[in-house]
Design a protein around this motif. Structure first.
Motif, PDB file in Angstrom:
ATOM      1  N   VAL A   1     -71.571 -37.170 -94.356  1.00 26.82           N
ATOM      2  CA  VAL A   1     -71.051 -35.943 -93.745  1.00 26.82           C
ATOM      3  C   VAL A   1     -70.781 -36.168 -92.252  1.00 26.82           C
ATOM      4  N   LEU A   2     -71.696 -36.860 -91.566  1.00 28.89           N
ATOM      5  CA  LEU A   2     -71.489 -37.114 -90.135  1.00 28.89           C
ATOM      6  C   LEU A   2     -70.272 -38.008 -89.894  1.00 28.89           C
ATOM      7  N   LEU A   3     -70.078 -39.005 -90.744  1.00 26.02           N
ATOM      8  CA  LEU A   3     -68.884 -39.840 -90.614  1.00 26.02           C
ATOM      9  C   LEU A   3     -67.617 -39.026 -90.843  1.00 26.02           C
ATOM     10  N   GLY A   4     -67.652 -38.146 -91.830  1.00 25.41           N
ATOM     11  CA  GLY A   4     -66.494 -37.292 -92.084  1.00 25.41           C
ATOM     12  C   GLY A   4     -66.193 -36.389 -90.909  1.00 25.41           C
ATOM     13  N   VAL A   5     -67.237 -35.821 -90.322  1.00 21.68           N
ATOM     14  CA  VAL A   5     -67.049 -34.965 -89.146  1.00 21.68           C
ATOM     15  C   VAL A   5     -66.490 -35.788 -87.985  1.00 21.68           C
ATOM     16  N   GLY A   6     -67.015 -36.987 -87.798  1.00 17.64           N
ATOM     17  CA  GLY A   6     -66.526 -37.843 -86.722  1.00 17.64           C
ATOM     18  C   GLY A   6     -65.071 -38.234 -86.904  1.00 17.64           C
TER      19      GLY A   6
ATOM     20  N   GLY B   1     -62.865 -36.599 -88.660  1.00 24.40           N
ATOM     21  CA  GLY B   1     -62.075 -35.381 -88.478  1.00 24.40           C
ATOM     22  C   GLY B   1     -61.883 -35.045 -87.015  1.00 24.40           C
ATOM     23  N   LYS B   2     -62.931 -35.209 -86.220  1.00 19.91           N
ATOM     24  CA  LYS B   2     -62.840 -34.904 -84.788  1.00 19.91           C
ATOM     25  C   LYS B   2     -61.881 -35.875 -84.088  1.00 19.91           C
ATOM     26  N   VAL B   3     -61.950 -37.150 -84.452  1.00 25.85           N
ATOM     27  CA  VAL B   3     -61.041 -38.137 -83.856  1.00 25.85           C
ATOM     28  C   VAL B   3     -59.593 -37.833 -84.239  1.00 25.85           C
ATOM     29  N   MET B   4     -59.373 -37.519 -85.514  1.00 24.40           N
ATOM     30  CA  MET B   4     -58.001 -37.204 -85.945  1.00 24.40           C
ATOM     31  C   MET B   4     -57.485 -35.948 -85.253  1.00 24.40           C
ATOM     32  N   GLU B   5     -58.371 -34.960 -85.055  1.00 24.35           N
ATOM     33  CA  GLU B   5     -57.958 -33.733 -84.353  1.00 24.35           C
ATOM     34  C   GLU B   5     -57.560 -34.049 -82.911  1.00 24.35           C
TER      35      GLU B   5
ATOM     36  N   ALA C   1     -55.869 -28.785 -85.578  1.00 26.54           N
ATOM     37  CA  ALA C   1     -57.262 -28.389 -85.801  1.00 26.54           C
ATOM     38  C   ALA C   1     -57.678 -28.555 -87.261  1.00 26.54           C
ATOM     39  N   TRP C   2     -56.727 -28.434 -88.187  1.00 27.50           N
ATOM     40  CA  TRP C   2     -57.087 -28.527 -89.605  1.00 27.50           C
ATOM     41  C   TRP C   2     -57.484 -29.948 -89.993  1.00 27.50           C
ATOM     42  N   LEU C   3     -57.194 -30.950 -89.196  1.00 20.77           N
ATOM     43  CA  LEU C   3     -57.602 -32.319 -89.502  1.00 20.77           C
ATOM     44  C   LEU C   3     -59.116 -32.499 -89.388  1.00 20.77           C
ATOM     45  N   PHE C   4     -59.736 -31.701 -88.508  1.00 19.09           N
ATOM     46  CA  PHE C   4     -61.199 -31.715 -88.418  1.00 19.09           C
ATOM     47  C   PHE C   4     -61.805 -31.298 -89.752  1.00 19.09           C
ATOM     48  N   TRP C   5     -61.261 -30.234 -90.334  1.00 16.79           N
ATOM     49  CA  TRP C   5     -61.799 -29.739 -91.609  1.00 16.79           C
ATOM     50  C   TRP C   5     -61.480 -30.686 -92.756  1.00 16.79           C
ATOM     51  N   LEU C   6     -60.393 -31.424 -92.644  1.00 16.48           N
ATOM     52  CA  LEU C   6     -60.099 -32.454 -93.640  1.00 16.48           C
ATOM     53  C   LEU C   6     -61.173 -33.548 -93.591  1.00 16.48           C
TER      54      LEU C   6
END
Length: 104
Positions: free
Chosen positions: A30-35, A37-41, A47-52
């Motif tokens: 989950v933390l990798l996914g959040v990271g 997503g934050k980088v892609m955003e 902003a929707w890339l974070f949620w992806l």
């Protein structure tokens, strides 16, 4: 040199640690996914890339759960047919019948 089919001394310890690491692997996924997503955003500005990324992390955690379920089920299925556990299976079936008798 002759090759032996002996298992390593610490194999059960490593297998046990692998099964215990499920919680850690879920958090890391989950933390990798959040990271990600934050980088892609930040890179692309959407902003929707974070949620992806969050979705990918949660999906990866679910995949880890499914893989561990398959491993544990395989282990339990191999024990199911072991003769030393047949006594407990028959004993538990009898106890359930006794409970039915008292519930009536």
């Amino acid at each position: 040199m002759s090759q032996t089919n002996e298992q390593p001394k610490f194999k059960p310890v490593v297998e046990g640690a692998n099964k215990l690491s499920l919680g850690i692997s879920m958090v890391v996924a989950v933390l990798l996914g959040v990271g990600i997503g934050k980088v892609m955003e930040n890179v692309f500005g959407y902003a929707w890339l974070f949620w992806l990324g969050v979705f990918w992390g949660v999906a990866a955690a679910g995949l880890n759960i499914y893989k561990m379920y398959k491993v544990v089920k395989k282990d339990l299925d191999s024990v199911k047919d072991d003769p030393k556990y047949k006594y407990y299976e028959n004993k538990w079936d009898k106890e359930e019948d006794d409970l039915d008798k008292y519930e009536k």
